[in-house]
Design a protein around this motif. Structure first.
Motif, PDB file in Angstrom:
ATOM      1  N   LEU A 280       0.844  -1.188   0.000  1.00 33.26           N
ATOM      2  CA  LEU A 280       0.000   0.000   0.000  1.00 33.26           C
ATOM      3  C   LEU A 280       0.878   1.236   0.000  1.00 33.26           C
ATOM      4  CD1 LEU A 280      -2.428  -1.107   2.849  1.00 33.26           C
ATOM      5  CD2 LEU A 280      -2.843  -1.299   0.403  1.00 33.26           C
ATOM      6  N   ILE A 281       0.423   2.285  -0.689  1.00 30.03           N
ATOM      7  CA  ILE A 281       1.153   3.550  -0.657  1.00 30.03           C
ATOM      8  C   ILE A 281       0.670   4.351   0.543  1.00 30.03           C
ATOM      9  CG2 ILE A 281       1.725   5.653  -1.896  1.00 30.03           C
ATOM     10  CD1 ILE A 281       1.050   4.300  -4.468  1.00 30.03           C
ATOM     11  N   THR A 282       1.570   4.746   1.393  1.00 34.22           N
ATOM     12  CA  THR A 282       1.191   5.556   2.547  1.00 34.22           C
ATOM     13  C   THR A 282       1.225   7.033   2.173  1.00 34.22           C
ATOM     14  OG1 THR A 282       3.449   5.768   3.347  1.00 34.22           O
ATOM     15  CG2 THR A 282       2.206   3.850   4.096  1.00 34.22           C
ATOM     16  N   LYS A 283       0.634   7.842   3.023  1.00 36.53           N
ATOM     17  CA  LYS A 283       0.644   9.287   2.797  1.00 36.53           C
ATOM     18  C   LYS A 283       2.064   9.831   2.833  1.00 36.53           C
ATOM     19  CE  LYS A 283      -3.999  10.070   4.687  1.00 36.53           C
ATOM     20  NZ  LYS A 283      -4.801  10.751   5.738  1.00 36.53           N
ATOM     21  N   GLU A 284       2.894   9.238   3.704  1.00 37.19           N
ATOM     22  CA  GLU A 284       4.276   9.708   3.813  1.00 37.19           C
ATOM     23  C   GLU A 284       5.030   9.512   2.504  1.00 37.19           C
ATOM     24  OE1 GLU A 284       2.759   7.768   5.940  1.00 37.19           O
ATOM     25  OE2 GLU A 284       2.713   8.904   7.827  1.00 37.19           O
TER      26      GLU A 284
ATOM     27  N   ASP B 110      -4.609   6.742  -3.689  1.00 35.73           N
ATOM     28  CA  ASP B 110      -4.475   5.371  -3.190  1.00 35.73           C
ATOM     29  C   ASP B 110      -5.390   4.442  -3.976  1.00 35.73           C
ATOM     30  OD1 ASP B 110      -7.035   5.795  -2.244  1.00 35.73           O
ATOM     31  OD2 ASP B 110      -6.434   6.021  -0.142  1.00 35.73           O
ATOM     32  N   VAL B 111      -5.430   3.169  -3.594  1.00 28.42           N
ATOM     33  CA  VAL B 111      -6.185   2.185  -4.371  1.00 28.42           C
ATOM     34  C   VAL B 111      -7.688   2.441  -4.362  1.00 28.42           C
ATOM     35  CG1 VAL B 111      -4.511   0.307  -4.215  1.00 28.42           C
ATOM     36  CG2 VAL B 111      -6.137   0.658  -2.359  1.00 28.42           C
ATOM     37  N   SER B 112      -8.161   3.262  -3.433  1.00 27.59           N
ATOM     38  CA  SER B 112      -9.596   3.578  -3.402  1.00 27.59           C
ATOM     39  C   SER B 112      -9.930   4.785  -4.270  1.00 27.59           C
ATOM     40  CB  SER B 112     -10.045   3.850  -1.961  1.00 27.59           C
ATOM     41  OG  SER B 112      -9.471   5.057  -1.475  1.00 27.59           O
ATOM     42  N   GLY B 113      -8.896   5.435  -4.836  1.00 29.63           N
ATOM     43  CA  GLY B 113      -9.126   6.587  -5.695  1.00 29.63           C
ATOM     44  C   GLY B 113      -9.123   7.914  -4.969  1.00 29.63           C
ATOM     45  N   HIS B 114      -8.773   7.936  -3.701  1.00 33.33           N
ATOM     46  CA  HIS B 114      -8.739   9.194  -2.945  1.00 33.33           C
ATOM     47  C   HIS B 114      -7.339   9.809  -3.013  1.00 33.33           C
ATOM     48  CE1 HIS B 114     -12.420   7.432  -1.254  1.00 33.33           C
ATOM     49  NE2 HIS B 114     -12.778   8.699  -1.016  1.00 33.33           N
ATOM     50  N   ILE B 115      -7.306  11.126  -3.085  1.00 40.39           N
ATOM     51  CA  ILE B 115      -6.035  11.848  -3.171  1.00 40.39           C
ATOM     52  C   ILE B 115      -5.367  11.853  -1.788  1.00 40.39           C
ATOM     53  CG2 ILE B 115      -4.935  14.061  -3.671  1.00 40.39           C
ATOM     54  CD1 ILE B 115      -7.259  14.686  -5.567  1.00 40.39           C
ATOM     55  N   ILE B 116      -4.166  11.306  -1.717  1.00 38.37           N
ATOM     56  CA  ILE B 116      -3.459  11.251  -0.431  1.00 38.37           C
ATOM     57  C   ILE B 116      -2.246  12.183  -0.404  1.00 38.37           C
ATOM     58  CG2 ILE B 116      -4.231   8.928   0.168  1.00 38.37           C
ATOM     59  CD1 ILE B 116      -1.587   7.842  -0.880  1.00 38.37           C
ATOM     60  N   ALA B 117      -1.883  12.734  -1.561  1.00 41.39           N
ATOM     61  CA  ALA B 117      -0.816  13.737  -1.619  1.00 41.39           C
ATOM     62  C   ALA B 117      -1.020  14.567  -2.870  1.00 41.39           C
ATOM     63  CB  ALA B 117       0.560  13.077  -1.629  1.00 41.39           C
ATOM     64  N   SER B 118      -0.785  15.881  -2.752  1.00 40.52           N
ATOM     65  CA  SER B 118      -1.037  16.756  -3.891  1.00 40.52           C
ATOM     66  C   SER B 118      -0.264  18.052  -3.745  1.00 40.52           C
ATOM     67  CB  SER B 118      -2.536  17.058  -3.995  1.00 40.52           C
ATOM     68  OG  SER B 118      -2.785  18.015  -5.009  1.00 40.52           O
ATOM     69  N   GLY B 119       0.069  18.639  -4.906  1.00 43.97           N
ATOM     70  CA  GLY B 119       0.671  19.960  -4.888  1.00 43.97           C
ATOM     71  C   GLY B 119      -0.339  21.014  -4.480  1.00 43.97           C
TER      72      GLY B 119
ATOM     73  N   ASP C 237      -9.970  14.246  -1.354  1.00 40.77           N
ATOM     74  CA  ASP C 237     -11.033  14.239  -2.372  1.00 40.77           C
ATOM     75  C   ASP C 237     -11.024  12.921  -3.149  1.00 40.77           C
ATOM     76  OD1 ASP C 237     -11.605  16.767  -1.573  1.00 40.77           O
ATOM     77  OD2 ASP C 237     -10.862  17.772  -3.388  1.00 40.77           O
ATOM     78  N   TYR C 238     -12.221  12.535  -3.583  1.00 40.05           N
ATOM     79  CA  TYR C 238     -12.332  11.347  -4.429  1.00 40.05           C
ATOM     80  C   TYR C 238     -12.025  11.737  -5.866  1.00 40.05           C
ATOM     81  CZ  TYR C 238     -14.304   7.286  -6.824  1.00 40.05           C
ATOM     82  OH  TYR C 238     -14.487   6.181  -7.624  1.00 40.05           O
ATOM     83  N   HIS C 239     -11.160  10.951  -6.509  1.00 38.07           N
ATOM     84  CA  HIS C 239     -10.731  11.240  -7.875  1.00 38.07           C
ATOM     85  C   HIS C 239     -11.279  10.123  -8.765  1.00 38.07           C
ATOM     86  CE1 HIS C 239      -8.186  12.228 -11.272  1.00 38.07           C
ATOM     87  NE2 HIS C 239      -7.614  13.241 -10.606  1.00 38.07           N
ATOM     88  N   ALA C 240     -12.406  10.404  -9.426  1.00 36.49           N
ATOM     89  CA  ALA C 240     -13.093   9.374 -10.212  1.00 36.49           C
ATOM     90  C   ALA C 240     -12.220   8.829 -11.334  1.00 36.49           C
ATOM     91  CB  ALA C 240     -14.387   9.944 -10.781  1.00 36.49           C
ATOM     92  N   ALA C 241     -11.465   9.700 -11.990  1.00 35.78           N
ATOM     93  CA  ALA C 241     -10.606   9.252 -13.095  1.00 35.78           C
ATOM     94  C   ALA C 241      -9.521   8.308 -12.580  1.00 35.78           C
ATOM     95  CB  ALA C 241      -9.982  10.457 -13.788  1.00 35.78           C
TER      96      ALA C 241
END
Length: 399
Positions: free
Chosen positions: A27-31, A52-61, A68-72
């Motif tokens: 799994l990709i962690t937030k860190e 992450d695998v659920s499509g939620h943004i865990i890191a962003s500029g 946020d949920y990222h449908a794409a």
């Protein structure tokens, strides 16, 4: 002995099957995602999102998009294929902005997605490089954690072998099999005592260097105490001990100039490893300003004598108090190190043979023990060792 496994970047779910095989769910962690975003944005100047695998943004500029949920991205993760978002299809994908979304694939498994915001003609040249960099960072983190996990098992095995009197060989074998390690007799413990240096001023750094340089050899390592590293040689590694010790000494010397190495006896069973370890530890307590590497066999005599009950040691030292001095100790030490050969001892001391003969006669006269007779010489040898140990402890010295 126990070392905390630092999950800085990735989390592993480790499942041991009946055959002690290992399955790893990554799994990709937030860190880790935060590091990926920071490093890639520094080099591309594009906004980067990691999902992450659920499509939620865990890191962003753009910190406002975190969570946020990222449908794409969710679609990309399900399909395992990249997806371009532009003005023509942006409305179809909730939480998406124009750009390219790519699956992150590690060991054939989709573990998340990375999105690069911008116009396709601008981001296309760097998109695949960003994904490759991301996957490489995850693999490096995976390798690091696997190494730490392996070391935890190794630490546990060595702790069991050197601390517990009733070891359970079945559990030890299971632990070793879990990390793909098999150890075979004979066994030999080596303990390295070292101090920090300017180049390697941390315990972890010294241990990492030693682990890397000894990788692939029949040796288990553990940083079981501050400034002490335990090496358990087994199988083939014990057959060329002298050569291996020379290599270890060179490795340690490259890390620090202040060190000493104690070597225990060769043993044939796992139950006897503790004895070999205790011998190596005892060697490090032996006062020696000359040798950096000592085996238990070299100093077994003084170590055993120093472990005599205090009343016996005090009796021997007290009996020699009236006549003992530096000259007597030097004479006896030279005589014993020359295997009771008077000519060799005289040569070692730089004196005439007749002078050596006279000194030995005086020692016999004053002590009552004839150093030229083995049955009496060993008593004098004990006194030499006890006097040296007493002096090393700061409790007195020869006059």
């Amino acid at each position: 002995m126990h070392k905390k496994c630092l999950l800085n970047f990735i989390v592993f779910s480790v499942i041991l099957t009946n055959k002690c095989s290992i399955e790893v769910n990554l799994l990709i962690t937030k860190e880790l995602a935060t590091v990926i975003v920071r490093e890639t944005m520094l080099r591309t100047n594009f906004n980067i999102n990691v999902m992450d695998v659920s499509g939620h943004i865990i890191a962003s500029g753009d910190p406002s998009r975190l969570g946020d949920y990222h449908a794409a991205a969710a679609y990309v993760i399900r399909q395992g294929q990249e997806l371009l978002i532009d003005e023509t299809n942006q409305s179809r994908w909730k939480g998406s902005q124009p750009g390219l979304n790519l699956p992150i694939i590690v060991h054939g498994q989709v573990v998340g997605a990375i999105g690069i915001s911008g116009r396709i003609e601008e981001i296309s040249p760097v998109a695949q490089l960003v994904r490759m960099t991301t996957e490489l960072m995850i693999k490096q983190s995976q390798l690091k954690l696997q190494q730490e996990w392996r070391q935890l098992h190794m630490d546990w095995v060595l702790k069991e072998l050197v601390e517990d009197t009733g070891i359970h060989e079945g559990k030890i074998d299971q632990r070793l099999q879990a990390i793909g390690c098999i150890i075979t007799a004979p066994y030999q413990a080596i303990v390295i005592e070292h101090e920090p240096s300017l180049l390697f001023n941390t315990e972890e750094r010294f241990f990492d260097v030693m682990s890397r340089r000894l990788a692939g050899r029949s040796i288990l390592l553990s940083a079981y105490r501050p400034h002490r590293t335990l090496l358990l040689c087994h199988g083939n590694a014990t057959y060329s001990l002298s050569s291996m010790l020379d290599q270890v000494r060179l490795m340690v010397t490259s890390c620090t100039a202040d060190y000493c190495i104690g070597v225990g006896s060769l043993v044939q069973s796992l139950h006897a490893v503790r004895s070999s370890f205790e011998e190596a530890e005892a060697v490090l307590r032996y006062p020696s300003n000359k040798e950096r590497v000592l085996t238990y066999r070299q100093v077994a005599g003084p170590i055993i004598i120093n472990e005599l009950p205090s009343p016996i040691k005090e009796k021997l030292i007290y009996a020699s108090k009236e006549y003992w001095n530096k000259k007597i100790e030097e004479t006896l030490e030279a005589f014993f190190s020359s295997d009771l050969n008077m000519a060799e001892a005289a040569k070692l001391l730089g004196i005439h043979r007749n002078t050596m003969q006279y000194r030995l006669e005086q020692i016999h006269k004053q002590s009552g023990y004839n150093p030229q007779k083995f049955q009496e010489a060993h008593i004098l040898q004990w006194i030499v060792w006890l006097q040296q140990a007493l002096r090393a402890e700061g409790g007195g010295s020869a006059n």
